[in-house]
Write a protein that holds these residues in place. Structure first.
Motif, PDB file in Angstrom:
ATOM      1  N   TRP A 220       0.856  -1.195   0.000  1.00 12.90           N
ATOM      2  CA  TRP A 220       0.000   0.000   0.000  1.00 12.90           C
ATOM      3  C   TRP A 220       0.888   1.241   0.000  1.00 12.90           C
ATOM      4  CZ3 TRP A 220      -5.271  -0.068  -0.383  1.00 12.90           C
ATOM      5  CH2 TRP A 220      -5.886  -1.329  -0.283  1.00 12.90           C
ATOM      6  N   HIS A 221       0.627   2.142  -0.946  1.00 13.46           N
ATOM      7  CA  HIS A 221       1.481   3.313  -1.162  1.00 13.46           C
ATOM      8  C   HIS A 221       0.764   4.612  -0.804  1.00 13.46           C
ATOM      9  CE1 HIS A 221       4.170   1.001  -4.050  1.00 13.46           C
ATOM     10  NE2 HIS A 221       3.050   0.281  -4.082  1.00 13.46           N
ATOM     11  N   LEU A 222       1.596   5.561  -0.342  1.00 21.55           N
ATOM     12  CA  LEU A 222       1.235   6.978  -0.359  1.00 21.55           C
ATOM     13  C   LEU A 222       2.210   7.621  -1.337  1.00 21.55           C
ATOM     14  CD1 LEU A 222       0.794   7.578   3.467  1.00 21.55           C
ATOM     15  CD2 LEU A 222      -1.017   7.265   1.767  1.00 21.55           C
ATOM     16  N   VAL A 223       1.695   8.419  -2.269  1.00 20.67           N
ATOM     17  CA  VAL A 223       2.509   8.935  -3.364  1.00 20.67           C
ATOM     18  C   VAL A 223       2.541  10.451  -3.327  1.00 20.67           C
ATOM     19  CG1 VAL A 223       2.855   8.954  -5.858  1.00 20.67           C
ATOM     20  CG2 VAL A 223       1.825   6.943  -4.757  1.00 20.67           C
ATOM     21  N   LEU A 224       3.755  11.020  -3.399  1.00 20.87           N
ATOM     22  CA  LEU A 224       3.947  12.473  -3.424  1.00 20.87           C
ATOM     23  C   LEU A 224       4.626  12.850  -4.732  1.00 20.87           C
ATOM     24  CD1 LEU A 224       4.206  15.348  -2.143  1.00 20.87           C
ATOM     25  CD2 LEU A 224       6.391  14.559  -1.180  1.00 20.87           C
ATOM     26  N   LEU A 225       4.051  13.805  -5.470  1.00 20.23           N
ATOM     27  CA  LEU A 225       4.675  14.298  -6.697  1.00 20.23           C
ATOM     28  C   LEU A 225       5.520  15.520  -6.362  1.00 20.23           C
ATOM     29  CD1 LEU A 225       5.008  14.106  -9.765  1.00 20.23           C
ATOM     30  CD2 LEU A 225       3.012  15.613  -9.990  1.00 20.23           C
ATOM     31  N   ASN A 226       6.825  15.392  -6.527  1.00 25.40           N
ATOM     32  CA  ASN A 226       7.746  16.486  -6.197  1.00 25.40           C
ATOM     33  C   ASN A 226       7.899  17.497  -7.326  1.00 25.40           C
ATOM     34  OD1 ASN A 226       8.524  15.300  -3.644  1.00 25.40           O
ATOM     35  ND2 ASN A 226       9.710  13.803  -4.826  1.00 25.40           N
TER      36      ASN A 226
END
Length: 285
Positions: A220-226
């Protein structure tokens, strides 16, 4: 046929004594270090033998390696002299093949090394950039993620992010993959580099936003776009090694083609039954 190692550990240990002292300024590759029945063994022979050793032996102190290596050259010379003229047909042909391969490889290596100039690298990079810039630009993404084993864990971390927690700190503390140490950073990647679910997630995000929990086969992922950018040619230092390898490969191939085209070659094997390749018994005396 048996193959004897160049230098055994036992030999090194048994003969590890201080190396003889020479006047260093008077030495050359032709300096004679020993004679076996009049056959000279020179410093050049010793240095070449040392350069051919496996890494673990080349790393040894010179005073531990000098005498064992010299003794090996002396022993090899003595047995070579006694065995000279006694090679079987199979052994003589193998020697001719090894000599052919060694000389050819030396010539190709020289051609490859001569081609490796900064001017050629710069020219190759210019051509690479021209070709790269001629392609259709594609989007690239810089993203980070936190990956955990359960949706419950991901939801708890998402709540912490919503309350202002630092994404990188949470990744270092909770993420279970190798990117955790770097705060979850995955660096820059293009389309097709990531699994479809992850790729769809980063394309849906705005820079600075995060989303999740997102389930993939990894967890299970949490995704941040930098950040995002359009593809552009990487800097020279990122592709230098590949360019240098290509320059050397092309130079060696060009030298091979030149020599082959300049040679008078008669091929007398066109009608030969290829099953002859299995007849190694023809090498027996």
């Amino acid at each position: 046929m048996l193959s004897f190692s160049r230098v055994s550990v036992a030999l090194v240990v048994a003969l590890a004594v201080s190396a003889p002292v020479f006047a260093q300024d008077d030495l050359s590759r032709d300096t004679v270090l020993a004679r076996v029945n009049g056959t000279e063994i020179t410093l050049g022979h010793l240095l070449t033998a040392r350069d051919a050793l496996p890494d673990q032996f080349r790393a040894m102190p010179a005073d531990a390696l000098f005498t064992p290596l010299m003794e090996q050259l002396i022993e090899q010379t003595a047995i070579m002299q006694e065995a000279e003229g006694t090679l079987s047909a199979r052994e003589q042909i193998a020697l001719e093949n090894e000599q052919r391969a060694f000389i050819a490889n030396a010539a190709l290596t020289r051609a490859a090394e001569a081609a490796l100039t900064e001017e050629n690298v710069t020219e190759a990079y210019t051509a690479f950039v021209t070709e790269f810039d001629g392609r259709e630009p594609t989007p690239e993404f810089n993203a980070s993620h936190i990956i955990v084993e359960t949706e419950e864990q991901a939801l708890e971390l998402k709540a912490m992010l919503d309350d202002g927690a630092d994404f990188a700190e949470l990744a270092r503390e909770h993420s279970v993959d190798g990117a955790a140490e770097g705060g979850g950073s995955l660096g820059w990647f293009g389309l097709g580099a990531m699994i479809p679910e992850f790729e769809e997630a980063v394309q849906a995000l705005e820079v600075g936003d995060y989303m999740g929990p997102l389930e993939t086969r990894f967890g299970w992922h949490l995704v941040l776009l930098n950040d995002t950018r359009m593809s552009s040619a990487p800097p020279l230092e990122e592709v230098r090694e590949a360019l240098e390898q290509n320059i050397q490969r092309e130079a060696a191939q060009a030298e091979l083609n030149r020599a082959t085209e300049a040679a008078t070659i008669e091929r007398a094997y066109e009608d030969l039954d290829t099953s002859i390749l299995t007849r190694s018994d023809l090498l027996d005396d």
